[in-house]
Write a protein that holds these residues in place. Structure first.
Motif, PDB file in Angstrom:
ATOM      1  N   GLU A 121       0.881   3.986  -2.328  1.00 41.79           N
ATOM      2  CA  GLU A 121       0.697   5.290  -2.402  1.00 41.79           C
ATOM      3  C   GLU A 121       1.801   6.033  -2.853  1.00 41.79           C
ATOM      4  O   GLU A 121       1.089   7.143  -3.034  1.00 41.79           O
ATOM      5  N   GLY A 122       2.671   6.174  -2.725  1.00 38.30           N
ATOM      6  CA  GLY A 122       3.837   6.490  -2.832  1.00 38.30           C
ATOM      7  C   GLY A 122       3.753   6.980  -4.461  1.00 38.30           C
ATOM      8  O   GLY A 122       4.418   8.432  -5.305  1.00 38.30           O
ATOM      9  N   VAL A 155       1.160  -1.167   0.063  1.00 44.64           N
ATOM     10  CA  VAL A 155       0.009   0.016  -0.207  1.00 44.64           C
ATOM     11  C   VAL A 155       0.889   1.576  -0.247  1.00 44.64           C
ATOM     12  O   VAL A 155       0.224   1.955  -0.865  1.00 44.64           O
ATOM     13  N   THR A 156       1.568   0.733   0.569  1.00 44.06           N
ATOM     14  CA  THR A 156       3.374   2.710   1.096  1.00 44.06           C
ATOM     15  C   THR A 156       3.785   2.625  -1.107  1.00 44.06           C
ATOM     16  O   THR A 156       3.684   4.320  -1.293  1.00 44.06           O
ATOM     17  N   ILE A 157       3.739   1.611  -1.694  1.00 42.06           N
ATOM     18  CA  ILE A 157       4.189   1.808  -2.974  1.00 42.06           C
ATOM     19  C   ILE A 157       3.553   2.611  -3.733  1.00 42.06           C
ATOM     20  O   ILE A 157       4.239   3.402  -4.228  1.00 42.06           O
TER      21      ILE A 157
END
Lengths: 200, 200
Positions: free
Chosen positions: B166-167, B162-164
């Protein structure tokens, strides 16, 4: 990418106004920031602020430059030349240094959201992104040359690390959870272990 | 995390108003969105919009729910039970489906930037984040059970993906570069290859 991005030319920003902007942004947020509020923190009149910056937009663009300059200065102070250690320090600066600066993170996020509408912001964020990728890529190339990192596509790996850092900062703001910065730092570590350091 | 997040209760959103909101957001952006502009797209009066939603903020919170519901519906339509294929399809939905929807990405990014100030947005983005992590984690657990994924910490890996994503979305907005969605999709692939699929 082989050459360092060009640095901003022009007059040196007034350190005191930058610090006043920092304080005003953290107190009032981006949407409620005014030249008056910056002048209040500066301890001078709005005319004194306008003497240096025509518009709020110009001042904030200079503020983004100022933050990048600070980041660059901190990175230059790092004395280690060990690639793995340098890479870890860069990622700490991008993520862990933002812990306890939630209001600044929020203000920067709001300014990033204005990039599609304000060319001065878009230029600054592009320049900042390019420079950070350049720093990361340089360390990765160095680590490959020394044989401590795998033979990866340095440009891709540098961009991936910036993507992970941006994702962590976005989640810290959106979820109001500073812990997401440390979580993203862990994701970057896992990525480095698996992609750069694993025996192929 | 073992239980699915609670779904939103309350009245069913009016599909036509949601589509009108989508069109108005893409045309005018978040900052210039008004109930009048939504009503114009809806082809009815502002009173007709207010009949369903008291405030613009309520309407936009419902719009975030609507986007999540659409995402969930699309995921339910995926018939494959192969873990690797399902994981790839989820990441395609998160990143590749956003290509050619730059104006929606920008509007959502601006709404995310309002999360620190508007609790209704903060709640919706937290719920959306939790649900997407739940979907990813379920697939990872399934893949581990089937022995096709390594024995990883599923919760951490889901959050990292999810972080990737969002980034990638953040960089697509800030750099005005849709290509960043495909680049982040590649980062997710590299991460999956190295962390979930590599022989340990």
């Amino acid at each position: 990418m082989t050459d360092p991005p060009r640095t901003q030319t022009g007059s040196e920003p007034d350190e005191d106004i930058m610090l006043a902007t920092y304080d005003a942004l953290c107190k009032h947020g981006y949407a409620d920031l005014t030249i008056q509020r910056i002048a209040d923190e500066y301890g001078k009149s709005t005319a004194a602020v306008h003497y240096h910056y025509d518009t709020k937009s110009d001042l904030l663009a200079a503020f983004v430059d100022y933050l990048l300059d600070q980041f660059v200065d901190q990175v230059h102070d790092v004395e280690t030349t060990d690639p793995e250690e340098r890479l870890n320090l860069l990622l700490d600066k991008l993520l862990i240094s933002a812990v306890d600066h939630q209001n600044l993170l929020i203000a920067l996020f709001e300014m990033q959201g204005q990039a599609p509408y304000q060319e001065t912001f878009a230029d600054r964020f592009s320049q900042s992104d390019e420079y950070i990728r350049y720093l990361l890529e340089t360390v990765i190339v160095h680590g490959k040359e020394q044989g401590v990192f795998n033979d990866v596509d340095s440009e891709n790996v540098a961009r991936s690390l910036v993507t992970i850092a941006e994702g962590g900062r976005t989640r810290a703001v959106t979820l109001d959870d500073q812990q997401q910065l440390a979580e993203a730092r862990q994701t970057a570590d896992d990525y480095i272990d698996a992609v750069l350091l694993s025996s192929e």
